[in-house]
Design a protein around this motif. Structure first.
Motif, PDB file in Angstrom:
ATOM      1  N   ARG A  81       0.837  -1.218   0.000  1.00 41.03           N
ATOM      2  CA  ARG A  81       0.000   0.000   0.000  1.00 41.03           C
ATOM      3  C   ARG A  81       0.864   1.257   0.000  1.00 41.03           C
ATOM      4  N   PHE A  82       0.324   2.299  -0.556  1.00 41.64           N
ATOM      5  CA  PHE A  82       0.950   3.618  -0.706  1.00 41.64           C
ATOM      6  C   PHE A  82       1.255   4.215   0.686  1.00 41.64           C
ATOM      7  N   PRO A  83       2.562   4.373   1.029  1.00 39.73           N
ATOM      8  CA  PRO A  83       2.910   4.786   2.395  1.00 39.73           C
ATOM      9  C   PRO A  83       2.718   6.286   2.649  1.00 39.73           C
ATOM     10  N   VAL A  84       2.044   6.580   3.747  1.00 40.70           N
ATOM     11  CA  VAL A  84       1.695   7.959   4.102  1.00 40.70           C
ATOM     12  C   VAL A  84       2.226   8.261   5.504  1.00 40.70           C
ATOM     13  N   VAL A  85       2.892   9.404   5.647  1.00 39.08           N
ATOM     14  CA  VAL A  85       3.253   9.903   6.980  1.00 39.08           C
ATOM     15  C   VAL A  85       2.328  11.071   7.294  1.00 39.08           C
ATOM     16  N   VAL A  86       1.753  11.075   8.494  1.00 40.96           N
ATOM     17  CA  VAL A  86       0.828  12.131   8.904  1.00 40.96           C
ATOM     18  C   VAL A  86       1.493  12.991   9.970  1.00 40.96           C
ATOM     19  N   LEU A  87       1.354  14.305   9.823  1.00 43.28           N
ATOM     20  CA  LEU A  87       1.881  15.268  10.801  1.00 43.28           C
ATOM     21  C   LEU A  87       0.711  15.947  11.494  1.00 43.28           C
ATOM     22  N   ILE A  88       0.755  15.991  12.831  1.00 43.74           N
ATOM     23  CA  ILE A  88      -0.340  16.595  13.592  1.00 43.74           C
ATOM     24  C   ILE A  88       0.209  17.527  14.683  1.00 43.74           C
ATOM     25  N   SER A  89      -0.694  18.374  15.192  1.00 41.72           N
ATOM     26  CA  SER A  89      -0.373  19.175  16.385  1.00 41.72           C
ATOM     27  C   SER A  89      -1.457  19.046  17.448  1.00 41.72           C
ATOM     28  N   GLY A  90      -2.627  18.501  17.069  1.00 44.48           N
ATOM     29  CA  GLY A  90      -3.786  18.603  17.958  1.00 44.48           C
ATOM     30  C   GLY A  90      -4.419  17.278  18.313  1.00 44.48           C
ATOM     31  N   THR A  91      -5.761  17.279  18.248  1.00 43.67           N
ATOM     32  CA  THR A  91      -6.515  16.115  18.729  1.00 43.67           C
ATOM     33  C   THR A  91      -6.506  14.944  17.744  1.00 43.67           C
ATOM     34  N   GLY A  92      -6.175  15.226  16.501  1.00 46.93           N
ATOM     35  CA  GLY A  92      -5.984  14.142  15.545  1.00 46.93           C
ATOM     36  C   GLY A  92      -7.256  13.460  15.073  1.00 46.93           C
ATOM     37  N   SER A  93      -8.368  14.211  14.995  1.00 47.42           N
ATOM     38  CA  SER A  93      -9.592  13.562  14.505  1.00 47.42           C
ATOM     39  C   SER A  93      -9.475  13.241  13.009  1.00 47.42           C
ATOM     40  N   ASN A  94      -8.751  14.063  12.279  1.00 49.42           N
ATOM     41  CA  ASN A  94      -8.535  13.752  10.858  1.00 49.42           C
ATOM     42  C   ASN A  94      -7.628  12.536  10.696  1.00 49.42           C
ATOM     43  N   LEU A  95      -6.626  12.430  11.547  1.00 48.06           N
ATOM     44  CA  LEU A  95      -5.774  11.235  11.567  1.00 48.06           C
ATOM     45  C   LEU A  95      -6.625  10.000  11.874  1.00 48.06           C
ATOM     46  N   ALA A  96      -7.504  10.111  12.873  1.00 48.79           N
ATOM     47  CA  ALA A  96      -8.348   8.971  13.249  1.00 48.79           C
ATOM     48  C   ALA A  96      -9.211   8.532  12.064  1.00 48.79           C
ATOM     49  N   ALA A  97      -9.711   9.503  11.294  1.00 48.84           N
ATOM     50  CA  ALA A  97     -10.526   9.165  10.121  1.00 48.84           C
ATOM     51  C   ALA A  97      -9.702   8.431   9.071  1.00 48.84           C
ATOM     52  N   LEU A  98      -8.461   8.881   8.872  1.00 55.57           N
ATOM     53  CA  LEU A  98      -7.574   8.198   7.908  1.00 55.57           C
ATOM     54  C   LEU A  98      -7.313   6.759   8.358  1.00 55.57           C
ATOM     55  N   LEU A  99      -7.108   6.581   9.658  1.00 57.41           N
ATOM     56  CA  LEU A  99      -6.822   5.239  10.189  1.00 57.41           C
ATOM     57  C   LEU A  99      -8.058   4.344  10.102  1.00 57.41           C
ATOM     58  N   ALA A 100      -9.230   4.915  10.386  1.00 56.86           N
ATOM     59  CA  ALA A 100     -10.462   4.117  10.333  1.00 56.86           C
ATOM     60  C   ALA A 100     -10.728   3.655   8.898  1.00 56.86           C
ATOM     61  N   ALA A 101     -10.504   4.552   7.935  1.00 56.11           N
ATOM     62  CA  ALA A 101     -10.760   4.208   6.532  1.00 56.11           C
ATOM     63  C   ALA A 101      -9.799   3.138   6.031  1.00 56.11           C
ATOM     64  N   GLU A 102      -8.665   3.066   6.693  1.00 55.69           N
ATOM     65  CA  GLU A 102      -7.646   2.095   6.295  1.00 55.69           C
ATOM     66  C   GLU A 102      -8.081   0.663   6.550  1.00 55.69           C
ATOM     67  N   ARG A 103      -9.074   0.490   7.399  1.00 55.18           N
ATOM     68  CA  ARG A 103      -9.536  -0.873   7.714  1.00 55.18           C
ATOM     69  C   ARG A 103     -10.263  -1.504   6.522  1.00 55.18           C
ATOM     70  N   ALA A 104     -10.715  -0.691   5.588  1.00 56.42           N
ATOM     71  CA  ALA A 104     -11.369  -1.250   4.397  1.00 56.42           C
ATOM     72  C   ALA A 104     -10.341  -2.038   3.595  1.00 56.42           C
ATOM     73  N   GLU A 105     -10.763  -3.195   3.137  1.00 55.08           N
ATOM     74  CA  GLU A 105      -9.834  -4.088   2.430  1.00 55.08           C
ATOM     75  C   GLU A 105      -9.249  -3.446   1.176  1.00 55.08           C
ATOM     76  N   ASP A 106     -10.066  -2.595   0.515  1.00 57.96           N
ATOM     77  CA  ASP A 106      -9.611  -2.003  -0.745  1.00 57.96           C
ATOM     78  C   ASP A 106      -8.892  -0.668  -0.529  1.00 57.96           C
ATOM     79  N   CYS A 107      -8.552  -0.326   0.715  1.00 56.85           N
ATOM     80  CA  CYS A 107      -7.901   0.959   0.951  1.00 56.85           C
ATOM     81  C   CYS A 107      -6.506   0.956   0.321  1.00 56.85           C
ATOM     82  N   PRO A 108      -6.217   1.911  -0.561  1.00 53.99           N
ATOM     83  CA  PRO A 108      -4.949   1.871  -1.298  1.00 53.99           C
ATOM     84  C   PRO A 108      -3.752   2.468  -0.556  1.00 53.99           C
ATOM     85  N   TYR A 109      -3.973   3.071   0.603  1.00 51.45           N
ATOM     86  CA  TYR A 109      -2.861   3.693   1.334  1.00 51.45           C
ATOM     87  C   TYR A 109      -2.680   3.036   2.699  1.00 51.45           C
TER      88      TYR A 109
END
Ligand code: GAR
Length: 188
Positions: free
Chosen positions: A1-29
């Motif tokens: 899968r396409f490797p992504v590094v995430v940079l945050i400063s705060g609560t990370g709700s957008n990071l959490a969404a990226l991680l949750a979407a990753e559970r889908a089998e067809d997630c390309p990243y």
């Protein structure tokens, strides 16, 4: 899968969404590491997912250039194809831009080019706009000036505070960011 590094400063709700979407089998990243410029509470999402984390504080470095170089090195160690700024509240410098130019995206809580900078929600509210939203952009050397990749609109309500408006923006921002990252990964 396409490797992504995430940079945050705060609560990370957008990071959490990226991680949750990753559970889908067809997630390309795959998020391979999460970095922060401070001890951000959002790093917890990364730890819970078993991902490597690193904090690179500006104050630990002699100047901005040294911090920028250290950050670029820390990101490069994970060999990402894409760097996602998900609530990363510092301007990235030339070292990161040189290493990953055109492969850094940022999510911003306003309809750019309106209300760039650190207080997109507050500034839109203060201006009295009736419609605001969020933007996912390609990062360049300016402050929120890069090419717009996606946007979504959110109506401002009479009774809105910065917090209530930001919460509704985040609700549309999270799926928008996931969609952009999926698209970039699928196109690679
Ligand atoms: C997001 O709304 C993001 O757009 C904003 O910070 C929030 C982070 O939320 N970023 C900026 O304002 C950048 N100028 P999160 O930590 O819950 O993902």
């Amino acid at each position: 899968r396409f490797p992504v590094v995430v940079l945050i400063s705060g609560t990370g709700s957008n990071l959490a969404a990226l991680l949750a979407a990753e559970r889908a089998e067809d997630c390309p990243y795959a998020v391979v590491a999460v970095l922060a410029d401070r001890d951000a509470s959002g790093l917890e999402h990364a730890r819970a997912a078993g991902l490597p984390t690193e904090v690179v504080p500006l104050a630990d470095h002699a100047d901005r250039a040294a911090w920028d170089a250290a950050l670029a090195e820390a990101v490069a160690a994970h060999r990402p194809q894409l760097v996602v700024l998900a609530g990363f509240m510092k301007l990235v410098g030339p070292a990161l831009l040189e290493a990953f130019g055109g492969r850094i995206v940022n999510t911003h809580p306003a309809l750019l080019p309106s209300f760039p900078g650190a207080h997109g929600v507050r500034d839109a509210l203060a201006h009295g706009v009736r419609i605001t939203g969020c933007s996912v952009i390609e990062v360049d050397a300016g402050v929120d000036t890069g090419r717009i990749l996606a946007q979504a609109a959110v109506e401002v309500r009479e009774e809105d505070t910065e917090a209530t408006l930001h919460a509704r923006i985040k609700a549309v921002e999270q799926p928008l960011l996931v969609d952009v990252v999926r698209r970039l990964a699928a196109a690679s």
